[in-house]
Design a protein around this motif. Structure first.
Motif, PDB file in Angstrom:
ATOM      1  N   THR A  12      19.657  24.976  -3.417  1.00 14.46           N
ATOM      2  CA  THR A  12      19.312  25.786  -4.585  1.00 14.46           C
ATOM      3  C   THR A  12      17.840  25.511  -4.865  1.00 14.46           C
ATOM      4  O   THR A  12      17.238  24.641  -4.227  1.00 14.46           O
ATOM      5  CB  THR A  12      20.158  25.403  -5.815  1.00 14.46           C
ATOM      6  OG1 THR A  12      19.969  24.002  -6.065  1.00 14.46           O
ATOM      7  CG2 THR A  12      21.628  25.679  -5.575  1.00 14.46           C
ATOM      8  N   SER A  64      14.028  27.622  -6.574  1.00 18.90           N
ATOM      9  CA  SER A  64      13.452  28.789  -7.265  1.00 18.90           C
ATOM     10  C   SER A  64      12.433  29.500  -6.387  1.00 18.90           C
ATOM     11  O   SER A  64      11.845  28.905  -5.475  1.00 18.90           O
ATOM     12  CB  SER A  64      12.791  28.339  -8.570  1.00 18.90           C
ATOM     13  OG  SER A  64      11.695  27.480  -8.288  1.00 18.90           O
ATOM     14  N   ASN A 120       9.137  31.813  -7.213  1.00 20.15           N
ATOM     15  CA  ASN A 120       8.262  32.205  -8.322  1.00 20.15           C
ATOM     16  C   ASN A 120       8.910  31.972  -9.690  1.00 20.15           C
ATOM     17  O   ASN A 120       8.831  32.806 -10.579  1.00 20.15           O
ATOM     18  CB  ASN A 120       7.852  33.683  -8.185  1.00 20.15           C
ATOM     19  CG  ASN A 120       6.499  33.806  -7.488  1.00 20.15           C
ATOM     20  OD1 ASN A 120       6.089  32.899  -6.747  1.00 20.15           O
ATOM     21  ND2 ASN A 120       5.792  34.905  -7.713  1.00 20.15           N
ATOM     22  N   GLY A 121       9.603  30.858  -9.805  1.00 22.22           N
ATOM     23  CA  GLY A 121      10.200  30.480 -11.090  1.00 22.22           C
ATOM     24  C   GLY A 121      11.584  31.053 -11.334  1.00 22.22           C
ATOM     25  O   GLY A 121      12.265  30.645 -12.278  1.00 22.22           O
ATOM     26  N   THR A 122      12.030  32.002 -10.511  1.00 19.08           N
ATOM     27  CA  THR A 122      13.379  32.562 -10.684  1.00 19.08           C
ATOM     28  C   THR A 122      14.384  31.690  -9.930  1.00 19.08           C
ATOM     29  O   THR A 122      14.182  31.366  -8.755  1.00 19.08           O
ATOM     30  CB  THR A 122      13.440  34.006 -10.141  1.00 19.08           C
ATOM     31  OG1 THR A 122      12.548  34.813 -10.908  1.00 19.08           O
ATOM     32  CG2 THR A 122      14.856  34.575 -10.250  1.00 19.08           C
ATOM     33  N   GLN A 123      15.450  31.304 -10.645  1.00 19.63           N
ATOM     34  CA  GLN A 123      16.453  30.407 -10.044  1.00 19.63           C
ATOM     35  C   GLN A 123      17.186  31.065  -8.879  1.00 19.63           C
ATOM     36  O   GLN A 123      17.636  32.207  -8.990  1.00 19.63           O
ATOM     37  CB  GLN A 123      17.494  29.989 -11.090  1.00 19.63           C
ATOM     38  CG  GLN A 123      16.976  28.971 -12.108  1.00 19.63           C
ATOM     39  CD  GLN A 123      16.489  27.691 -11.448  1.00 19.63           C
ATOM     40  OE1 GLN A 123      17.188  27.089 -10.637  1.00 19.63           O
ATOM     41  NE2 GLN A 123      15.264  27.268 -11.778  1.00 19.63           N
ATOM     42  N   ILE A 124      17.286  30.324  -7.768  1.00 17.19           N
ATOM     43  CA  ILE A 124      18.083  30.772  -6.621  1.00 17.19           C
ATOM     44  C   ILE A 124      19.385  29.985  -6.667  1.00 17.19           C
ATOM     45  O   ILE A 124      19.391  28.749  -6.580  1.00 17.19           O
ATOM     46  CB  ILE A 124      17.334  30.499  -5.293  1.00 17.19           C
ATOM     47  CG1 ILE A 124      16.014  31.281  -5.273  1.00 17.19           C
ATOM     48  CG2 ILE A 124      18.212  30.866  -4.099  1.00 17.19           C
ATOM     49  CD1 ILE A 124      16.155  32.793  -5.474  1.00 17.19           C
ATOM     50  N   HIS A 135      18.488  35.002  -0.109  1.00 17.75           N
ATOM     51  CA  HIS A 135      18.363  34.150  -1.293  1.00 17.75           C
ATOM     52  C   HIS A 135      18.907  34.938  -2.472  1.00 17.75           C
ATOM     53  O   HIS A 135      18.448  36.053  -2.723  1.00 17.75           O
ATOM     54  CB  HIS A 135      16.899  33.779  -1.538  1.00 17.75           C
ATOM     55  CG  HIS A 135      16.240  33.168  -0.324  1.00 17.75           C
ATOM     56  ND1 HIS A 135      15.859  33.913   0.764  1.00 17.75           N
ATOM     57  CD2 HIS A 135      15.920  31.875  -0.042  1.00 17.75           C
ATOM     58  CE1 HIS A 135      15.314  33.106   1.673  1.00 17.75           C
ATOM     59  NE2 HIS A 135      15.346  31.867   1.218  1.00 17.75           N
ATOM     60  N   ALA A 182      19.603  35.526  -6.434  1.00 21.12           N
ATOM     61  CA  ALA A 182      19.212  35.185  -7.797  1.00 21.12           C
ATOM     62  C   ALA A 182      20.104  35.963  -8.754  1.00 21.12           C
ATOM     63  O   ALA A 182      20.630  37.008  -8.406  1.00 21.12           O
ATOM     64  CB  ALA A 182      17.749  35.541  -8.035  1.00 21.12           C
ATOM     65  N   SER A 221      14.640  40.262 -13.788  1.00 19.52           N
ATOM     66  CA  SER A 221      13.942  39.548 -12.726  1.00 19.52           C
ATOM     67  C   SER A 221      12.664  40.283 -12.323  1.00 19.52           C
ATOM     68  O   SER A 221      12.630  41.501 -12.218  1.00 19.52           O
ATOM     69  CB  SER A 221      14.856  39.405 -11.507  1.00 19.52           C
ATOM     70  OG  SER A 221      14.104  38.913 -10.423  1.00 19.52           O
ATOM     71  N   CYS A 239       7.831  28.931  -3.399  1.00 20.79           N
ATOM     72  CA  CYS A 239       9.252  28.564  -3.334  1.00 20.79           C
ATOM     73  C   CYS A 239       9.407  27.055  -3.484  1.00 20.79           C
ATOM     74  O   CYS A 239       8.638  26.287  -2.897  1.00 20.79           O
ATOM     75  CB  CYS A 239       9.844  29.006  -2.011  1.00 20.79           C
ATOM     76  SG  CYS A 239       9.551  30.749  -1.663  1.00 20.79           S
ATOM     77  N   ASP A 257      15.472  22.433  -4.712  1.00 24.66           N
ATOM     78  CA  ASP A 257      16.014  21.337  -5.524  1.00 24.66           C
ATOM     79  C   ASP A 257      16.114  20.084  -4.645  1.00 24.66           C
ATOM     80  O   ASP A 257      16.924  20.009  -3.726  1.00 24.66           O
ATOM     81  CB  ASP A 257      17.387  21.732  -6.062  1.00 24.66           C
ATOM     82  CG  ASP A 257      17.990  20.652  -6.957  1.00 24.66           C
ATOM     83  OD1 ASP A 257      18.533  21.018  -7.998  1.00 24.66           O
ATOM     84  OD2 ASP A 257      17.922  19.448  -6.608  1.00 24.66           O
TER      85      ASP A 257
END
Ligand SMILES: [Zn+2]
Length: 426
Positions: free
Chosen positions: A50, A52, A54-58, A71, A73, A79, A91, A94
């Motif tokens: 998991t 992100s 560009n700041g968007t959670q994957i 990927h 989201a 988004s 990118c 975690d």
């Protein structure tokens, strides 16, 4: 064309840039394809990374049939990713989840080879779970000794901190390597080497050195589908598991004021002591109930059986009593003690504060039907009950009626004997 996989050659790469090749929006998710990625997609027994973009959670990463890594989201709506198609994005993976998966998966390779060396048991499948991981090994009669032997070998490899390397080889080259299992892929084959110990074809993310895996501990094993399922934890999970096990063992020992290692012996002693106390309590209860039964019989009237067809005794004792806070088993024992002493009927009740309970019993030489008598009594308690002619039990919630219900049952019994009234011999 498939996505370039950066994790293939560098599983330590956690931040990278890539350009968005394609964005696909569905009602509940945005699917992003990058030109290259370090995100690991679910597969080979290992769950996805998991992170992100560009700041968007994957939240999920999967691989499609074309070898493209998707990927995922969520949610779609606000988004900004769709507007970035063709652009370069930042990118981030975690790190703790990746390290955890590396420890479990590399630990699995080490443990699988250790089982081959310890007892010739091949690994047939691997599952990396959220709490613990399992391998199914080809071992028909597993024992503690097999587990300890494999654990020893595996941890020695960890303590020696052997280098782990990734090789990208052709099928012909792979055929010359001492692979632990055959490769399922065609073309370029990725092989994980643990120096001087194990060679396995694998697409997963792995540690650079065995030391990074940390302790490898077998939690349990069981026979499953003609194989042996071995549950194990590595690295940080092994530390967490050790803390938990230590905490439990220490808490048990503290109850007995002994050191941790003496806990099991103290528990065993307590169980034995408890068993013999239960036996003793039961013996004393028998004595007490026998005494109580005699007292109840002494206090109870004798009823003539004149008018009762098929009744051998000329007279029987009618015991009726409401006892406070007795458990049903005890009440049943008391009823037996009463009726085994001679021709008698016992109509006993108890009240545990929330419901009323009844036991009706009679000696074998009397013809009365306790089941029928009790069923009627339970109706008046707002409950249910029944049983055999010799003994019946039941109850209900109307506590206030308990005494009256027993009185009525006694009266019914006496009136049933002789429609012209009963004759007391007392
Ligand atoms: Zn693997």
């Amino acid at each position: 064309m498939g996505t370039e996989r950066l994790y293939y050659t560098d599983s330590g790469l956690l931040e990278f840039t890539a350009s968005i090749a394609e964005v696909l929006e569905t009602p509940d998710a945005t699917h992003i394809v990058l030109d290259r990625t370090a995100f690991y997609p679910t597969g080979g027994g290992q769950p996805n990374d998991t992170g992100s973009i560009n700041g968007t959670q994957i939240i999920d990463v999967a691989e499609d049939e074309a070898g493209r890594i998707i990927h995922i989201a969520r949610p779609a709506g606000d988004s900004v990713l769709p507007s970035l198609a063709g652009k370069t994005v930042e990118c981030v993976i975690d790190a703790s989840r990746r390290l955890d998966h590396m420890q479990q998966h590399s630990g699995q390779h080490i443990l699988s080879q250790a089982f081959v060396q310890a007892c010739g048991a091949e690994t047939r499948s691997f599952h990396l779970g959220a709490a613990a991981s399992t391998i199914d090994i080809d071992l028909q009669t597993p024992g503690d000794e097999h587990m300890r032997a494999a654990e020893e070998i595996a941890n020695r490899v960890v303590f020696e901190d052997r280098p782990m390397r990734v090789h990208l080889v052709s099928e012909a080259e792979a055929a010359r390597l001492p692979l632990r299992k055959e490769s399922a892929v065609q073309g370029t084959i990725r092989v994980i080497e643990i120096e001087g110990f194990d060679w396995s074809p694998c697409g997963g993310t792995h540690a650079g050195r065995a030391g990074q895996v940390g302790l490898i501990a077998i939690r349990s094993f069981e026979r499953a589908k003609r194989m042996t399922r071995v549950e194990f934890v590595c690295g940080r999970r092994a530390l967490a598991d050790y803390r938990l096990a230590n905490q439990s063992a220490t808490a048990v020992a503290r109850q007995f004021s002994v050191d941790r290692e003496s806990g099991p012996a103290s528990v065993e002693r307590a169980i034995q002591e408890n068993k013999s106390l239960k036996r003793r309590v039961r013996e004393l209860l028998e004595i007490a109930l026998r005494e109580e039964a005699s007292r109840l019989l002494d206090q109870s009237p004798g009823i003539s059986t004149t008018g009762v067809p098929d009744s051998a005794p000329a007279e029987f004792k009618l015991v009726q009593s409401v006892l406070r806070d007795r458990d049903l088993e005890e009440l049943r024992m008391l009823a037996w003690k009463v009726v085994e002493k001679g021709p008698s009927v016992a109509l006993l009740g108890t009240n545990d504060g929330s419901s009323a309970r009844l036991i009706f019993a009679r000696s074998a030489d009397l013809p009365f039907n306790m089941g029928a008598l009790l069923a009627k009594a339970c109706e008046a308690l707002g409950g249910r009950g029944g049983g055999k002619p010799e003994m019946a039990q039941g109850g209900g919630p109307n506590l206030a009626n308990l005494e009256a219900v027993i009185q009525v049952a006694a009266a019914q019994l006496v009136l049933g004997i002789d429609p012209h009234g009963s004759r007391s011999s007392q």
